[in-house]
Design a protein around this motif. Structure first.
Motif, PDB file in Angstrom:
ATOM      1  N   LEU A 228      43.240  42.300  45.850  1.00 59.61           N
ATOM      2  CA  LEU A 228      42.486  41.067  46.090  1.00 59.61           C
ATOM      3  C   LEU A 228      41.074  41.417  46.540  1.00 59.61           C
ATOM      4  O   LEU A 228      40.881  42.272  47.405  1.00 59.61           O
ATOM      5  CB  LEU A 228      43.171  40.213  47.157  1.00 59.61           C
ATOM      6  CG  LEU A 228      42.453  38.910  47.537  1.00 59.61           C
ATOM      7  CD1 LEU A 228      42.443  37.944  46.357  1.00 59.61           C
ATOM      8  CD2 LEU A 228      43.111  38.262  48.742  1.00 59.61           C
ATOM      9  N   ASN A 229      40.099  40.763  45.933  1.00 57.05           N
ATOM     10  CA  ASN A 229      38.693  40.929  46.315  1.00 57.05           C
ATOM     11  C   ASN A 229      38.321  39.814  47.284  1.00 57.05           C
ATOM     12  O   ASN A 229      38.188  38.653  46.895  1.00 57.05           O
ATOM     13  CB  ASN A 229      37.801  40.885  45.071  1.00 57.05           C
ATOM     14  CG  ASN A 229      36.329  41.100  45.399  1.00 57.05           C
ATOM     15  OD1 ASN A 229      35.955  41.325  46.546  1.00 57.05           O
ATOM     16  ND2 ASN A 229      35.487  41.033  44.386  1.00 57.05           N
ATOM     17  N   ARG A 230      38.161  40.168  48.566  1.00 58.05           N
ATOM     18  CA  ARG A 230      37.813  39.180  49.583  1.00 58.05           C
ATOM     19  C   ARG A 230      36.300  39.051  49.768  1.00 58.05           C
ATOM     20  O   ARG A 230      35.846  38.424  50.731  1.00 58.05           O
ATOM     21  CB  ARG A 230      38.467  39.546  50.920  1.00 58.05           C
ATOM     22  CG  ARG A 230      39.987  39.526  50.881  1.00 58.05           C
ATOM     23  CD  ARG A 230      40.601  39.464  52.255  1.00 58.05           C
ATOM     24  NE  ARG A 230      40.236  40.612  53.076  1.00 58.05           N
ATOM     25  CZ  ARG A 230      40.787  40.881  54.262  1.00 58.05           C
ATOM     26  NH1 ARG A 230      41.721  40.075  54.751  1.00 58.05           N
ATOM     27  NH2 ARG A 230      40.414  41.945  54.952  1.00 58.05           N
ATOM     28  N   GLY A 231      35.529  39.631  48.841  1.00 60.04           N
ATOM     29  CA  GLY A 231      34.082  39.566  48.935  1.00 60.04           C
ATOM     30  C   GLY A 231      33.518  38.346  48.231  1.00 60.04           C
ATOM     31  O   GLY A 231      34.209  37.348  47.985  1.00 60.04           O
ATOM     32  N   THR A 232      32.233  38.444  47.880  1.00 60.94           N
ATOM     33  CA  THR A 232      31.529  37.320  47.259  1.00 60.94           C
ATOM     34  C   THR A 232      31.053  37.616  45.846  1.00 60.94           C
ATOM     35  O   THR A 232      30.516  36.725  45.187  1.00 60.94           O
ATOM     36  CB  THR A 232      30.305  36.934  48.112  1.00 60.94           C
ATOM     37  OG1 THR A 232      29.415  38.061  48.209  1.00 60.94           O
ATOM     38  CG2 THR A 232      30.728  36.502  49.508  1.00 60.94           C
ATOM     39  N   THR A 233      31.236  38.855  45.377  1.00 60.14           N
ATOM     40  CA  THR A 233      30.773  39.210  44.037  1.00 60.14           C
ATOM     41  C   THR A 233      31.844  40.038  43.339  1.00 60.14           C
ATOM     42  O   THR A 233      32.647  40.707  44.009  1.00 60.14           O
ATOM     43  CB  THR A 233      29.446  39.997  44.114  1.00 60.14           C
ATOM     44  OG1 THR A 233      28.844  40.067  42.816  1.00 60.14           O
ATOM     45  CG2 THR A 233      29.668  41.395  44.632  1.00 60.14           C
ATOM     46  N   PRO A 234      31.917  40.010  42.010  1.00 59.38           N
ATOM     47  CA  PRO A 234      32.986  40.730  41.307  1.00 59.38           C
ATOM     48  C   PRO A 234      32.870  42.247  41.460  1.00 59.38           C
ATOM     49  O   PRO A 234      31.774  42.805  41.530  1.00 59.38           O
ATOM     50  CB  PRO A 234      32.797  40.309  39.843  1.00 59.38           C
ATOM     51  CG  PRO A 234      32.012  39.045  39.893  1.00 59.38           C
ATOM     52  CD  PRO A 234      31.117  39.171  41.087  1.00 59.38           C
ATOM     53  N   ALA A 235      34.025  42.892  41.510  1.00 62.51           N
ATOM     54  CA  ALA A 235      34.103  44.351  41.407  1.00 62.51           C
ATOM     55  C   ALA A 235      34.315  44.678  39.933  1.00 62.51           C
ATOM     56  O   ALA A 235      35.305  44.258  39.336  1.00 62.51           O
ATOM     57  CB  ALA A 235      35.243  44.892  42.260  1.00 62.51           C
ATOM     58  N   MET A 236      33.386  45.413  39.342  1.00 58.01           N
ATOM     59  CA  MET A 236      33.410  45.646  37.899  1.00 58.01           C
ATOM     60  C   MET A 236      33.953  47.036  37.581  1.00 58.01           C
ATOM     61  O   MET A 236      33.858  47.958  38.394  1.00 58.01           O
ATOM     62  CB  MET A 236      32.009  45.474  37.323  1.00 58.01           C
ATOM     63  CG  MET A 236      31.424  44.077  37.532  1.00 58.01           C
ATOM     64  SD  MET A 236      29.821  43.851  36.746  1.00 58.01           S
ATOM     65  CE  MET A 236      28.834  45.042  37.661  1.00 58.01           C
ATOM     66  N   GLY A 259      39.581  46.458  35.048  1.00 57.43           N
ATOM     67  CA  GLY A 259      38.398  45.710  34.630  1.00 57.43           C
ATOM     68  C   GLY A 259      37.715  45.005  35.788  1.00 57.43           C
ATOM     69  O   GLY A 259      37.598  45.538  36.888  1.00 57.43           O
ATOM     70  N   GLU A 260      37.288  43.782  35.562  1.00 59.61           N
ATOM     71  CA  GLU A 260      36.537  43.017  36.563  1.00 59.61           C
ATOM     72  C   GLU A 260      37.496  42.213  37.439  1.00 59.61           C
ATOM     73  O   GLU A 260      38.353  41.489  36.941  1.00 59.61           O
ATOM     74  CB  GLU A 260      35.552  42.082  35.870  1.00 59.61           C
ATOM     75  CG  GLU A 260      34.659  41.296  36.820  1.00 59.61           C
ATOM     76  CD  GLU A 260      33.590  40.504  36.087  1.00 59.61           C
ATOM     77  OE1 GLU A 260      33.456  39.298  36.351  1.00 59.61           O
ATOM     78  OE2 GLU A 260      32.902  41.108  35.234  1.00 59.61           O
ATOM     79  N   ILE A 261      37.335  42.355  38.754  1.00 56.48           N
ATOM     80  CA  ILE A 261      38.148  41.609  39.712  1.00 56.48           C
ATOM     81  C   ILE A 261      37.238  40.624  40.429  1.00 56.48           C
ATOM     82  O   ILE A 261      36.374  41.009  41.222  1.00 56.48           O
ATOM     83  CB  ILE A 261      38.841  42.544  40.719  1.00 56.48           C
ATOM     84  CG1 ILE A 261      39.746  43.536  39.984  1.00 56.48           C
ATOM     85  CG2 ILE A 261      39.653  41.743  41.727  1.00 56.48           C
ATOM     86  CD1 ILE A 261      40.478  44.492  40.902  1.00 56.48           C
ATOM     87  N   ASP A 262      37.398  39.353  40.132  1.00 56.91           N
ATOM     88  CA  ASP A 262      36.564  38.313  40.724  1.00 56.91           C
ATOM     89  C   ASP A 262      36.985  38.035  42.165  1.00 56.91           C
ATOM     90  O   ASP A 262      38.123  38.325  42.562  1.00 56.91           O
ATOM     91  CB  ASP A 262      36.661  37.031  39.903  1.00 56.91           C
ATOM     92  CG  ASP A 262      36.056  37.182  38.518  1.00 56.91           C
ATOM     93  OD1 ASP A 262      35.024  37.870  38.413  1.00 56.91           O
ATOM     94  OD2 ASP A 262      36.612  36.626  37.550  1.00 56.91           O
ATOM     95  N   PRO A 263      36.094  37.451  42.963  1.00 57.36           N
ATOM     96  CA  PRO A 263      36.466  37.091  44.339  1.00 57.36           C
ATOM     97  C   PRO A 263      37.627  36.100  44.360  1.00 57.36           C
ATOM     98  O   PRO A 263      37.693  35.174  43.547  1.00 57.36           O
ATOM     99  CB  PRO A 263      35.179  36.466  44.892  1.00 57.36           C
ATOM    100  CG  PRO A 263      34.077  37.046  44.060  1.00 57.36           C
ATOM    101  CD  PRO A 263      34.663  37.218  42.695  1.00 57.36           C
TER     102      PRO A 263
END
Length: 357
Positions: A228-236, A259-263
């Motif tokens: 889970l991405n708890r940030g504000t921008t995608p991890a690419m 791939g890309e993990i969105d918030p």
């Protein structure tokens, strides 16, 4: 293909104090070989009264070997000095803390001013003009006083970036330095400082499970989890990989490209692991999570999961049941023997009692 586009700094009125000569600020290169570089000239001119440091933003657009398009922004500073000796107050250095600056952050901007001229500069005043969605917590205009030649002065600003400010963009601050030179003429030195704004990326791992369970030595198992991405921008370009550390060994399915993990978008993953020869116990299973941010810069973290391994149960041999035929046969023979013996005894006694003729 590599395209380079140069953007000139603009003042608050929207006009640029510099213009291109001969070129329009665009260059194209068919290819750039690994570990090589390309050079291109950049000719600029300024108006008569322009003095200060101005940023030049270079946007690099290129395609990699997988035909994927990438875009990066680089900023360089161009210092413009007066032709004749005079008082000249400008920024000698600056410092931003903490760095990098993320959406919603409160950060400090420290400026060190210096009089680079040959004469005293009087009534030095500094004004900071922030871009949209940035706010100054401290006063934006600071009075420094007089500066002797080669003397310095430090100014501290505290600013805040709005959580809704766009990440992945270099936001430009204008810093105007007003002073009176040795001839009593009011002067202004304009500086444009670009601060890249980052979105926060915070990857966590939860909902961990193992199949099969329990986990045996010299056997494979599957670890399933959610990122889970708890940030504000995608991890690419996110990738998860099992690190081969005793007693765990990699298999063909020990790595997964996510791939890309969105918030706030849970991303499930499953990896296979082999447990080599070891003792019973609990061992840390290390998972390497690598990704890139909005500026295409690489990042990585290691998440540890405790795994309890044990020996497989021993297979017990099933004993053959004793056949009941043998005891029955034995008992029958004994019974027959007793019966025969009894008959012989009876016949013997009868024979003795019978008188002989």
């Amino acid at each position: 293909d590599l395209d380079v586009t140069c953007s000139l700094a603009k003042t608050a009125t929207g006009a640029s104090p510099m213009v291109f000569i001969e070129k329009d600020g665009f260059w194209h290169f068919d290819s750039v070989k690994p570990s090589s570089s390309v050079e291109f000239p950049l000719y600029l001119t300024t108006s008569k009264n322009v003095v200060g440091t101005y940023p030049l933003d270079l946007t690099l657009t290129y395609r990699d070997k997988f035909e994927q398009t990438h875009q990066e922004v680089r900023s360089i500073g161009l210092s413009v000095l007066p032709k004749t000796p005079s008082s000249l107050v400008n920024i000698e250095s600056y410092q931003i803390s903490p760095e990098p600056v993320c959406q919603g952050d409160i950060f400090d901007l420290k400026l060190t001013l210096k009089n680079f001229g040959d004469f005293e500069a009087q009534m030095v005043t500094v004004q900071l003009i922030s871009p949209t969605l940035f706010a100054t917590i401290t006063p934006s205009t600071v009075s420094v006083g007089d500066l002797l030649p080669n003397s310095t002065s430090t100014i501290n600003y505290r600013l805040m970036a709005s959580p809704s400010a766009e990440a992945g963009v270099v936001h430009v601050f204008e810093i105007d330095i007003y002073y009176v030179d040795n001839l009593g003429v009011k002067q202004v030195t304009k500086n444009f400082l670009g601060i890249p704004l980052h979105g926060s990326i915070e990857l966590i791992v939860y909902d961990v499970s193992f199949t099969p369970s329990p986990i045996y030595v010299n056997n494979e198992f599957t670890v399933s989890f959610t990122v889970l991405n708890r940030g504000t921008t995608p991890a690419m370009y996110t990738n998860v990989t099992i690190l081969p550390e005793q007693p765990f060994q990699q298999t063909l399915e020990s790595s997964l490209y996510m791939g890309e993990i969105d918030p706030n978008a849970p991303a499930p993953a499953s990896l296979n692991v082999f447990v080599g020869k070891t003792k019973e116990g609990t061992y840390p299973l290390k998972i390497l999570i690598s990704y890139r941010d909005e500026y295409n810069r690489p990042h990585s973290l290691i998440h540890e999961i405790p795994v309890k391994v044990t020996f497989p149960p021993k297979t017990q041999e099933t004993s053959q049941p004793t056949s009941p035929v043998l005891p029955i046969l034995t008992y029958g023979l004994v019974f027959v023997g007793i019966l025969v013996l009894a008959v012989l005894v009876v016949m013997f006694w009868k024979k003795r009692k019978t008188p002989s003729g």
